[in-house]
Design a protein around this motif. Structure first.
Motif, PDB file in Angstrom:
ATOM      1  N   THR A 215       1.052  -0.996  -0.013  1.00 12.15           N
ATOM      2  CA  THR A 215       0.093   0.026  -0.046  1.00 12.15           C
ATOM      3  C   THR A 215       0.730   1.142  -0.130  1.00 12.15           C
ATOM      4  OG1 THR A 215      -1.848   1.048   0.934  1.00 12.15           O
ATOM      5  CG2 THR A 215      -0.262   0.090   2.608  1.00 12.15           C
ATOM      6  N   HIS A 216       0.146   2.509  -0.027  1.00  7.73           N
ATOM      7  CA  HIS A 216       1.133   3.742   0.022  1.00  7.73           C
ATOM      8  C   HIS A 216       0.881   4.191   1.404  1.00  7.73           C
ATOM      9  CE1 HIS A 216      -0.987   3.939  -4.310  1.00  7.73           C
ATOM     10  NE2 HIS A 216       0.343   4.058  -4.771  1.00  7.73           N
ATOM     11  N   ALA A 217       1.836   4.859   1.868  1.00  2.37           N
ATOM     12  CA  ALA A 217       1.904   5.490   3.196  1.00  2.37           C
ATOM     13  C   ALA A 217       2.842   6.730   3.316  1.00  2.37           C
ATOM     14  CB  ALA A 217       2.204   4.524   4.466  1.00  2.37           C
ATOM     15  N   GLY A 218       2.677   7.427   4.056  1.00  2.00           N
ATOM     16  CA  GLY A 218       3.589   8.609   4.479  1.00  2.00           C
ATOM     17  C   GLY A 218       3.977   9.428   3.346  1.00  2.00           C
ATOM     18  N   GLU A 219       3.158   9.550   2.095  1.00  2.00           N
ATOM     19  CA  GLU A 219       3.322  10.203   1.134  1.00  2.00           C
ATOM     20  C   GLU A 219       3.444  11.653   1.285  1.00  2.00           C
ATOM     21  OE1 GLU A 219       0.545   9.690  -2.090  1.00  2.00           O
ATOM     22  OE2 GLU A 219       2.197  10.810  -3.494  1.00  2.00           O
ATOM     23  N   THR A 220       2.286  12.387   2.394  1.00  2.00           N
ATOM     24  CA  THR A 220       2.203  13.686   2.686  1.00  2.00           C
ATOM     25  C   THR A 220       1.957  13.821   3.964  1.00  2.00           C
ATOM     26  OG1 THR A 220       0.077  13.969   1.977  1.00  2.00           O
ATOM     27  CG2 THR A 220       1.336  14.421   0.340  1.00  2.00           C
ATOM     28  N   PRO A 221       2.140  14.938   4.969  1.00  2.00           N
ATOM     29  CA  PRO A 221       1.667  14.975   6.039  1.00  2.00           C
ATOM     30  C   PRO A 221       0.012  14.569   6.275  1.00  2.00           C
ATOM     31  CG  PRO A 221       3.096  16.827   5.576  1.00  2.00           C
ATOM     32  CD  PRO A 221       2.797  16.134   4.288  1.00  2.00           C
ATOM     33  N   LYS A 222      -0.595  14.882   5.454  1.00  2.00           N
ATOM     34  CA  LYS A 222      -2.046  14.506   5.297  1.00  2.00           C
ATOM     35  C   LYS A 222      -2.534  13.159   5.697  1.00  2.00           C
ATOM     36  CE  LYS A 222      -6.283  14.418   2.441  1.00  2.00           C
ATOM     37  NZ  LYS A 222      -6.835  14.827   1.174  1.00  2.00           N
ATOM     38  N   TYR A 223      -1.477  12.081   5.172  1.00  2.00           N
ATOM     39  CA  TYR A 223      -1.824  10.681   5.503  1.00  2.00           C
ATOM     40  C   TYR A 223      -1.861  10.409   6.872  1.00  2.00           C
ATOM     41  CZ  TYR A 223      -0.626   9.066   0.545  1.00  2.00           C
ATOM     42  OH  TYR A 223      -0.682   8.667  -0.718  1.00  2.00           O
ATOM     43  N   ARG A 224      -0.801  11.062   7.786  1.00  2.00           N
ATOM     44  CA  ARG A 224      -0.564  10.984   9.155  1.00  2.00           C
ATOM     45  C   ARG A 224      -1.659  11.738   9.947  1.00  2.00           C
ATOM     46  NH1 ARG A 224       3.770  13.736   9.750  1.00  2.00           N
ATOM     47  NH2 ARG A 224       5.209  11.828   8.997  1.00  2.00           N
ATOM     48  N   THR A 225      -2.010  12.981   9.514  1.00  2.00           N
ATOM     49  CA  THR A 225      -2.922  13.990  10.383  1.00  2.00           C
ATOM     50  C   THR A 225      -4.491  13.246  10.281  1.00  2.00           C
ATOM     51  OG1 THR A 225      -2.842  15.420   8.493  1.00  2.00           O
ATOM     52  CG2 THR A 225      -1.361  16.101  10.289  1.00  2.00           C
ATOM     53  N   LEU A 226      -4.642  12.918   8.996  1.00  2.00           N
ATOM     54  CA  LEU A 226      -6.333  12.257   8.915  1.00  2.00           C
ATOM     55  C   LEU A 226      -6.188  10.972   9.558  1.00  2.00           C
ATOM     56  CD1 LEU A 226      -8.866  12.568   7.306  1.00  2.00           C
ATOM     57  CD2 LEU A 226      -7.743  11.453   5.309  1.00  2.00           C
ATOM     58  N   SER A 227      -5.416  10.017   9.601  1.00  2.00           N
ATOM     59  CA  SER A 227      -5.323   9.086  10.127  1.00  2.00           C
ATOM     60  C   SER A 227      -5.355   9.152  11.722  1.00  2.00           C
ATOM     61  CB  SER A 227      -3.882   7.981  10.114  1.00  2.00           C
ATOM     62  OG  SER A 227      -4.009   7.024  10.735  1.00  2.00           O
ATOM     63  N   MET A 228      -4.430  10.148  12.284  1.00  2.00           N
ATOM     64  CA  MET A 228      -4.643  10.446  13.818  1.00  2.00           C
ATOM     65  C   MET A 228      -5.865  10.855  14.273  1.00  2.00           C
ATOM     66  SD  MET A 228      -1.438  10.323  15.019  1.00  2.00           S
ATOM     67  CE  MET A 228      -0.898  11.599  16.166  1.00  2.00           C
ATOM     68  N   SER A 229      -6.584  11.854  13.105  1.00  2.00           N
ATOM     69  CA  SER A 229      -7.667  12.503  13.677  1.00  2.00           C
ATOM     70  C   SER A 229      -8.811  11.332  13.831  1.00  2.00           C
ATOM     71  CB  SER A 229      -8.173  13.533  12.772  1.00  2.00           C
ATOM     72  OG  SER A 229      -8.575  13.021  11.644  1.00  2.00           O
ATOM     73  N   ARG A 230      -8.947  10.271  13.162  1.00  2.00           N
ATOM     74  CA  ARG A 230      -9.861   9.303  12.858  1.00  2.00           C
ATOM     75  C   ARG A 230      -9.692   8.234  14.075  1.00  2.00           C
ATOM     76  NH1 ARG A 230     -10.436   8.049   6.522  1.00  2.00           N
ATOM     77  NH2 ARG A 230     -11.599  10.133   6.038  1.00  2.00           N
ATOM     78  N   THR A 231      -8.427   8.077  14.136  1.00  2.00           N
ATOM     79  CA  THR A 231      -8.138   6.521  14.804  1.00  2.00           C
ATOM     80  C   THR A 231      -7.192   6.805  16.101  1.00  2.00           C
ATOM     81  OG1 THR A 231      -6.113   6.120  13.640  1.00  2.00           O
ATOM     82  CG2 THR A 231      -8.020   5.334  12.802  1.00  2.00           C
ATOM     83  N   GLY A 232      -6.491   7.953  16.223  1.00  2.00           N
ATOM     84  CA  GLY A 232      -5.491   8.213  17.020  1.00  2.00           C
ATOM     85  C   GLY A 232      -3.829   7.614  16.806  1.00  2.00           C
ATOM     86  N   ALA A 233      -3.892   6.979  15.802  1.00  2.00           N
ATOM     87  CA  ALA A 233      -2.628   6.528  15.407  1.00  2.00           C
ATOM     88  C   ALA A 233      -2.132   6.936  13.963  1.00  2.00           C
ATOM     89  CB  ALA A 233      -2.534   5.055  15.276  1.00  2.00           C
ATOM     90  N   GLY A 234      -0.873   7.230  13.630  1.00  2.00           N
ATOM     91  CA  GLY A 234      -0.707   7.687  12.288  1.00  2.00           C
ATOM     92  C   GLY A 234      -0.747   6.490  11.324  1.00  2.00           C
ATOM     93  N   ASP A 235      -0.653   7.039  10.018  1.00  2.00           N
ATOM     94  CA  ASP A 235      -0.929   5.846   8.838  1.00  2.00           C
ATOM     95  C   ASP A 235      -0.006   4.762   8.924  1.00  2.00           C
ATOM     96  OD1 ASP A 235       0.904   8.117   7.692  1.00  2.00           O
ATOM     97  OD2 ASP A 235       0.346   6.849   5.921  1.00  2.00           O
ATOM     98  N   VAL A 236       1.515   5.197   9.218  1.00  2.00           N
ATOM     99  CA  VAL A 236       2.536   4.087   8.996  1.00  2.00           C
ATOM    100  C   VAL A 236       2.291   3.100  10.085  1.00  2.00           C
ATOM    101  CG1 VAL A 236       4.897   4.113   9.261  1.00  2.00           C
ATOM    102  CG2 VAL A 236       3.909   5.957   7.972  1.00  2.00           C
ATOM    103  N   GLN A 237       2.061   3.718  11.220  1.00  2.00           N
ATOM    104  CA  GLN A 237       1.913   2.855  12.531  1.00  2.00           C
ATOM    105  C   GLN A 237       0.654   1.592  12.265  1.00  2.00           C
ATOM    106  OE1 GLN A 237       2.676   5.956  12.860  1.00  2.00           O
ATOM    107  NE2 GLN A 237       4.459   5.958  14.256  1.00  2.00           N
ATOM    108  N   ARG A 238      -0.417   2.275  11.687  1.00  2.00           N
ATOM    109  CA  ARG A 238      -1.507   1.512  11.320  1.00  2.00           C
ATOM    110  C   ARG A 238      -1.168   0.387  10.356  1.00  2.00           C
ATOM    111  NH1 ARG A 238      -6.042   4.806   9.746  1.00  2.00           N
ATOM    112  NH2 ARG A 238      -7.108   3.049   9.965  1.00  2.00           N
ATOM    113  N   ILE A 239      -0.561   0.829   9.290  1.00  2.00           N
ATOM    114  CA  ILE A 239      -0.166  -0.185   8.350  1.00  2.00           C
ATOM    115  C   ILE A 239       0.619  -1.183   8.637  1.00  2.00           C
ATOM    116  CG2 ILE A 239       1.124  -0.491   6.107  1.00  2.00           C
ATOM    117  CD1 ILE A 239      -1.820   0.930   5.563  1.00  2.00           C
ATOM    118  N   ALA A 240       1.602  -0.712   9.563  1.00  2.00           N
ATOM    119  CA  ALA A 240       2.539  -1.687  10.269  1.00  2.00           C
ATOM    120  C   ALA A 240       1.948  -2.664  11.105  1.00  2.00           C
ATOM    121  CB  ALA A 240       3.912  -1.202  10.920  1.00  2.00           C
TER     122      ALA A 240
END
Ligand SMILES: [Zn+2]
Length: 416
Positions: A215-240
């Motif tokens: 999958t795609h991850a960490g491409e822009t800061p939005k990947y992380r901030t959107l993931s954090m706002s919905r789930t409390g974790a960044g996208d890279v952490q959730r993918i791993a």
């Protein structure tokens, strides 16, 4: 037995990618059987001035938008890329199936002409999209690893994504099965497609079918901030944590801590420097990734933005990284070449057949013409490869010992 030989050729040999000048390469039934001076005993093609280089690997493409070349130039990626309304999806539908397939076929042929022999494509359009790329590749000796995806987006309502409790539906799970009937792998677009439970369900379903997962991850800061706002974790952490993919694409906006997560979990990264630069996303931090212990491969990403040419990718990236770090010492030429050969084969899980030239391995390589006025003054062909070589310097490409592409110069030479 089918035997052929190249005489007096240079060779970038072994997993260490070391240069051996003036050897003969003997090929029997598609395998390299000898790489030694004089081994061909004067039989075979004289390859003086050429260097055999491991067939290059393009670890991330979207060939599906090759028919739209240049049309996204200057357009913000938020307006261009995302399904269902991003312009590239609208335009692919507009130009139609035949043009999309023809674009992919042209792109695939251009890969062979530029020394690329294997690639991983993230194909749009569900089962039908996978069928289109199969048709485009018909009869071409390229090793394609196709990752299909869902046909329809979004996967959830906005409120379901915010609650982060629902999983994906039984129908969506069946679509994964149908895609894996025709594709080698499956790809969620990014962590923000779905919930934590949805990510885990997708991964479980794909692995149960022995499919590949990326999958795609960490491409822009939005990947992380959107993931954090919905789930409390960044996208890279959730993918791993939930997906555990074979590799992750991008990481252009990733932090050292995020790279260390991938290093700990042994997840390689595919970086796409030319396309990321063109989209205004920045230069992927390859040296940080390498220093954290992450394996890095390269991809060209959207064909509408960047031609699927790994030589162009290396010459661009080796300069851009130095510019960004204000440091001429790295990447070294061999660090750079590894990203399209040995490391890329490792990331795609094809090291047994691809990534380096060796005795007993498939004769899958290209011949770089070091006799041209442009390249003949280089002492080190690895430096030439990562700083100067262009597709026009590729004399011929071999896959399993069979000629897959020949430049006019090679055709003339072989006819003599
Ligand atoms: Zn992509």
């Amino acid at each position: 037995m089918n035997r052929r030989a190249l005489r007096n050729v240079g060779c970038i040999f072994g997993p260490g990618l070391e240069f051996r000048p003036g050897v003969d390469i003997v090929i029997e039934d598609g395998l390299v059987t000898e790489v030694e001076a004089g081994a061909a005993r004067d039989i075979g093609d004289d390859a003086t001035g050429l260097v055999a280089v491991p067939g290059l690997i393009n670890a991330h493409t979207h060939l599906g938008d090759a028919a739209l070349a240049g049309r996204g130039n200057g357009i913000d990626p938020d307006a261009l890329l995302w399904p269902p309304d991003g312009l590239r999806h609208v335009w692919m539908a507009e130009v139609g199936r035949e043009a999309v397939v023809a674009g992919m076929r042209d792109a695939a042929k251009s890969m062979l002409a530029a020394g690329t022999v294997a690639f991983a494509d993230f194909r749009e359009g569900g089962v039908e999209g996978v069928g289109q790329i199969r048709e485009a590749l018909d009869g071409l000796p390229l090793h394609a690893i196709v990752f299909g995806r869902f046909n329809s987006f979004p996967l959830h309502s906005q409120s379901a994504l915010l609650q982060n409790t629902d999983g994906i539906t039984a129908e969506q799970l069946r679509e994964i099965d149908a895609v894996l009937d025709v594709a080698e792998g499956f790809s969620p677009l990014w962590a923000n497609d779905t919930t934590d439970r949805g990510l885990a369900q997708i991964a479980e379903r794909v692995r149960a079918r022995s499919g590949r997962l990326a999958t795609h991850a960490g491409e822009t800061p939005k990947y992380r901030t959107l993931s954090m706002s919905r789930t409390g974790a960044g996208d890279v952490q959730r993918i791993a944590r939930y997906v555990k993919p074979d590799f992750i694409v991008h990481m252009t906006a990733a932090t050292p801590a995020e790279f260390r997560v991938l290093a700990d979990d042994d997840i390689p990264v595919v970086m796409c420097p030319r396309t990321q630069a063109s989209l205004g996303n920045g230069i992927p931090p390859m040296l940080t990734a390498l220093d954290c212990g992450v394996t890095v491969a390269l991809g060209t990403d959207n064909a509408m933005v960047s031609s699927p040419d790994m030589l162009a990718e290396m010459t661009f990236f080796s300069r851009a990284l130095r510019a960004e770090a204000r440091n001429a010492r790295r990447p070294t030429a061999s660090e750079m070449l590894a990203t399209t050969t040995t490391a890329a084969a490792q990331a795609l899980g094809i090291s047994s057949t691809h990534g380096h030239i060796g005795v007993g391995r498939p004769a899958t390589f290209f011949l770089l013409d070091m006799s041209s006025p442009r390249l003949r003054h280089f002492l080190d062909p690895v430096v030439a490869l990562v700083t100067a070589a262009e597709s026009g310097d590729v004399a011929a490409t071999f896959v399993d010992g069979v000629l897959a592409h020949a430049s006019p110069r090679w055709q003339r030479r072989a006819a003599e």
